[in-house]
Design a protein around this motif. Sequence first.
Motif, PDB file in Angstrom:
ATOM      1  N   SER A 129      39.345 -46.048  53.935  1.00 35.42           N
ATOM      2  CA  SER A 129      38.900 -44.949  53.074  1.00 35.42           C
ATOM      3  C   SER A 129      39.904 -43.792  53.048  1.00 35.42           C
ATOM      4  O   SER A 129      40.045 -43.102  52.035  1.00 35.42           O
ATOM      5  CB  SER A 129      37.527 -44.445  53.521  1.00 35.42           C
ATOM      6  OG  SER A 129      37.547 -44.057  54.887  1.00 35.42           O
ATOM      7  N   LYS A 130      40.648 -43.601  54.147  1.00 35.31           N
ATOM      8  CA  LYS A 130      41.629 -42.519  54.206  1.00 35.31           C
ATOM      9  C   LYS A 130      42.824 -42.767  53.290  1.00 35.31           C
ATOM     10  O   LYS A 130      43.595 -41.844  52.999  1.00 35.31           O
ATOM     11  CB  LYS A 130      42.109 -42.317  55.644  1.00 35.31           C
ATOM     12  CG  LYS A 130      41.029 -41.817  56.595  1.00 35.31           C
ATOM     13  CD  LYS A 130      41.583 -41.642  57.997  1.00 35.31           C
ATOM     14  CE  LYS A 130      40.508 -41.144  58.963  1.00 35.31           C
ATOM     15  NZ  LYS A 130      41.037 -40.995  60.348  1.00 35.31           N
ATOM     16  N   GLU A 131      42.987 -44.008  52.848  1.00 41.29           N
ATOM     17  CA  GLU A 131      44.139 -44.361  52.021  1.00 41.29           C
ATOM     18  C   GLU A 131      43.800 -44.464  50.538  1.00 41.29           C
ATOM     19  O   GLU A 131      44.663 -44.793  49.727  1.00 41.29           O
ATOM     20  CB  GLU A 131      44.735 -45.684  52.497  1.00 41.29           C
ATOM     21  CG  GLU A 131      45.270 -45.627  53.912  1.00 41.29           C
ATOM     22  CD  GLU A 131      45.791 -46.969  54.407  1.00 41.29           C
ATOM     23  OE1 GLU A 131      46.892 -47.010  54.961  1.00 41.29           O
ATOM     24  OE2 GLU A 131      45.080 -47.978  54.206  1.00 41.29           O
ATOM     25  N   GLN A 153      53.363 -52.726  50.814  1.00 40.26           N
ATOM     26  CA  GLN A 153      53.345 -51.310  50.442  1.00 40.26           C
ATOM     27  C   GLN A 153      52.943 -50.411  51.617  1.00 40.26           C
ATOM     28  O   GLN A 153      52.864 -49.187  51.475  1.00 40.26           O
ATOM     29  CB  GLN A 153      52.378 -51.074  49.267  1.00 40.26           C
ATOM     30  CG  GLN A 153      52.593 -51.974  48.068  1.00 40.26           C
ATOM     31  CD  GLN A 153      54.053 -52.076  47.657  1.00 40.26           C
ATOM     32  OE1 GLN A 153      54.723 -51.059  47.423  1.00 40.26           O
ATOM     33  NE2 GLN A 153      54.557 -53.308  47.546  1.00 40.26           N
ATOM     34  N   GLY A 154      52.668 -51.028  52.769  1.00 38.80           N
ATOM     35  CA  GLY A 154      52.370 -50.243  53.963  1.00 38.80           C
ATOM     36  C   GLY A 154      50.899 -50.117  54.304  1.00 38.80           C
ATOM     37  O   GLY A 154      50.547 -49.454  55.292  1.00 38.80           O
ATOM     38  N   PHE A 155      50.014 -50.731  53.517  1.00 34.95           N
ATOM     39  CA  PHE A 155      48.591 -50.694  53.837  1.00 34.95           C
ATOM     40  C   PHE A 155      48.297 -51.724  54.931  1.00 34.95           C
ATOM     41  O   PHE A 155      48.925 -52.782  54.983  1.00 34.95           O
ATOM     42  CB  PHE A 155      47.746 -50.977  52.594  1.00 34.95           C
ATOM     43  CG  PHE A 155      47.928 -49.954  51.506  1.00 34.95           C
ATOM     44  CD1 PHE A 155      47.365 -48.697  51.606  1.00 34.95           C
ATOM     45  CD2 PHE A 155      48.693 -50.239  50.379  1.00 34.95           C
ATOM     46  CE1 PHE A 155      47.540 -47.739  50.614  1.00 34.95           C
ATOM     47  CE2 PHE A 155      48.879 -49.294  49.376  1.00 34.95           C
ATOM     48  CZ  PHE A 155      48.302 -48.049  49.501  1.00 34.95           C
ATOM     49  N   CYS A 156      47.330 -51.426  55.788  1.00 31.15           N
ATOM     50  CA  CYS A 156      47.060 -52.298  56.932  1.00 31.15           C
ATOM     51  C   CYS A 156      45.756 -53.076  56.778  1.00 31.15           C
ATOM     52  O   CYS A 156      45.758 -54.266  56.509  1.00 31.15           O
ATOM     53  CB  CYS A 156      47.042 -51.471  58.212  1.00 31.15           C
ATOM     54  SG  CYS A 156      48.652 -50.760  58.628  1.00 31.15           S
ATOM     55  N   LYS A 173      43.246 -42.215  48.348  1.00 31.72           N
ATOM     56  CA  LYS A 173      43.998 -41.279  47.510  1.00 31.72           C
ATOM     57  C   LYS A 173      45.428 -41.763  47.281  1.00 31.72           C
ATOM     58  O   LYS A 173      45.940 -41.714  46.158  1.00 31.72           O
ATOM     59  CB  LYS A 173      44.011 -39.893  48.140  1.00 31.72           C
ATOM     60  CG  LYS A 173      44.671 -38.830  47.273  1.00 31.72           C
ATOM     61  CD  LYS A 173      44.575 -37.449  47.921  1.00 31.72           C
ATOM     62  CE  LYS A 173      45.222 -36.378  47.039  1.00 31.72           C
ATOM     63  NZ  LYS A 173      45.124 -35.020  47.663  1.00 31.72           N
ATOM     64  N   SER A 174      46.048 -42.283  48.348  1.00 30.40           N
ATOM     65  CA  SER A 174      47.455 -42.682  48.229  1.00 30.40           C
ATOM     66  C   SER A 174      47.645 -43.877  47.312  1.00 30.40           C
ATOM     67  O   SER A 174      48.674 -43.988  46.636  1.00 30.40           O
ATOM     68  CB  SER A 174      48.031 -42.997  49.616  1.00 30.40           C
ATOM     69  OG  SER A 174      47.349 -44.081  50.208  1.00 30.40           O
ATOM     70  N   ILE A 175      46.661 -44.765  47.255  1.00 26.47           N
ATOM     71  CA  ILE A 175      46.809 -45.953  46.413  1.00 26.47           C
ATOM     72  C   ILE A 175      46.715 -45.612  44.928  1.00 26.47           C
ATOM     73  O   ILE A 175      47.105 -46.394  44.067  1.00 26.47           O
ATOM     74  CB  ILE A 175      45.758 -47.030  46.791  1.00 26.47           C
ATOM     75  CG1 ILE A 175      46.226 -48.417  46.337  1.00 26.47           C
ATOM     76  CG2 ILE A 175      44.395 -46.712  46.174  1.00 26.47           C
ATOM     77  CD1 ILE A 175      45.338 -49.549  46.814  1.00 26.47           C
ATOM     78  N   MET A 176      46.205 -44.412  44.630  1.00 25.41           N
ATOM     79  CA  MET A 176      46.029 -44.007  43.236  1.00 25.41           C
ATOM     80  C   MET A 176      47.242 -43.266  42.668  1.00 25.41           C
ATOM     81  O   MET A 176      47.222 -42.822  41.535  1.00 25.41           O
ATOM     82  CB  MET A 176      44.782 -43.123  43.103  1.00 25.41           C
ATOM     83  CG  MET A 176      43.481 -43.874  43.342  1.00 25.41           C
ATOM     84  SD  MET A 176      43.289 -45.285  42.228  1.00 25.41           S
ATOM     85  CE  MET A 176      43.115 -44.400  40.660  1.00 25.41           C
ATOM     86  N   GLY A 177      48.306 -43.141  43.463  1.00 30.57           N
ATOM     87  CA  GLY A 177      49.526 -42.533  42.938  1.00 30.57           C
ATOM     88  C   GLY A 177      50.002 -43.316  41.722  1.00 30.57           C
ATOM     89  O   GLY A 177      49.978 -44.557  41.725  1.00 30.57           O
ATOM     90  N   GLU A 178      50.437 -42.631  40.699  1.00 32.02           N
ATOM     91  CA  GLU A 178      50.721 -43.275  39.408  1.00 32.02           C
ATOM     92  C   GLU A 178      51.673 -44.460  39.529  1.00 32.02           C
ATOM     93  O   GLU A 178      51.412 -45.542  39.002  1.00 32.02           O
ATOM     94  CB  GLU A 178      51.310 -42.242  38.437  1.00 32.02           C
ATOM     95  CG  GLU A 178      51.510 -42.767  37.026  1.00 32.02           C
ATOM     96  CD  GLU A 178      50.216 -43.227  36.361  1.00 32.02           C
ATOM     97  OE1 GLU A 178      50.273 -44.120  35.506  1.00 32.02           O
ATOM     98  OE2 GLU A 178      49.137 -42.696  36.713  1.00 32.02           O
TER      99      GLU A 178
END
Length: 279
Positions: free
Chosen positions: A227-229, A207-210, A231-236
Amino acid sequence: MDEDIAKKKKINLVSHLKKLDSLLIAFSGGVDSTFLLFLAHQTLGENVMAVTANSAIYPIRETENARTFAHEKGVQHVVFESNEMSLPAFVSNDADRCYWCKQHMFQALLKMAGEKGIENIVHGANLDDLKDFRPGFRAANEAGVIAPLIDAQLTKQEIRFLSKEMGLSTWDKPSMPCLATRIPYGSPITKEKLKMIEEAEAFLLEQGFCNIRVRYHDSVARIEINSKELKSIMGEGLRKAIVDKFRETGFQHIALDLEGYISGKTNRGLKNYLKGNNK
């Protein structure tokens, strides 16, 4: 970081490698061992052999990456079955699990080196590794395994900088310790747990996480990401896909660590674990 100092350390490292004649390198395919292998092969040529352990505790993709790099660079390379899962002292997952694993592996490397007539065995530990709890260092010292990057006083940041300068694609590769580090001390290590962790982490990487870890807590998967990611992981859509995939792998509950990914977090509970086990 002082770039000039890093470059001087590299020169000193090469000088040290020249004195070692022949090398067997424990090669995981990570940032440090790739940097060390590349320099050693440049310095000693055919007198260098890379050895990679194949096991349930190492993600398949890491073993394949190591195999590909060695082939592309023309390095003599052996992949062997390390079989640490056969060690009761390792699978019991005590605080010394790393010691038993490394002791077992280094004994195999010593035998291999003897059969090949190779004089020195080295591993890719760097100076920063001395700051963490690393029982494997004791096994390395007992086996006479050398850590040239530590001898050269090279830090992780310096190794990444030098790797980038040398054109190594691993320069910004996230650290990827063995999968057993995702399981809390005292919880037995099994192939089933390791497979669950590997599949879950592979999905997050896709999914693009490192910098990610999936920590195993029985039926609960605790996800650590930058920590910067968070928010993005919580997309529905993505959140639901992660839940579905993790349940497919065997986890019943999926939790997100709000602190984010921090290296060495598993060792935070080590003091209490040792106290509870009277060690």
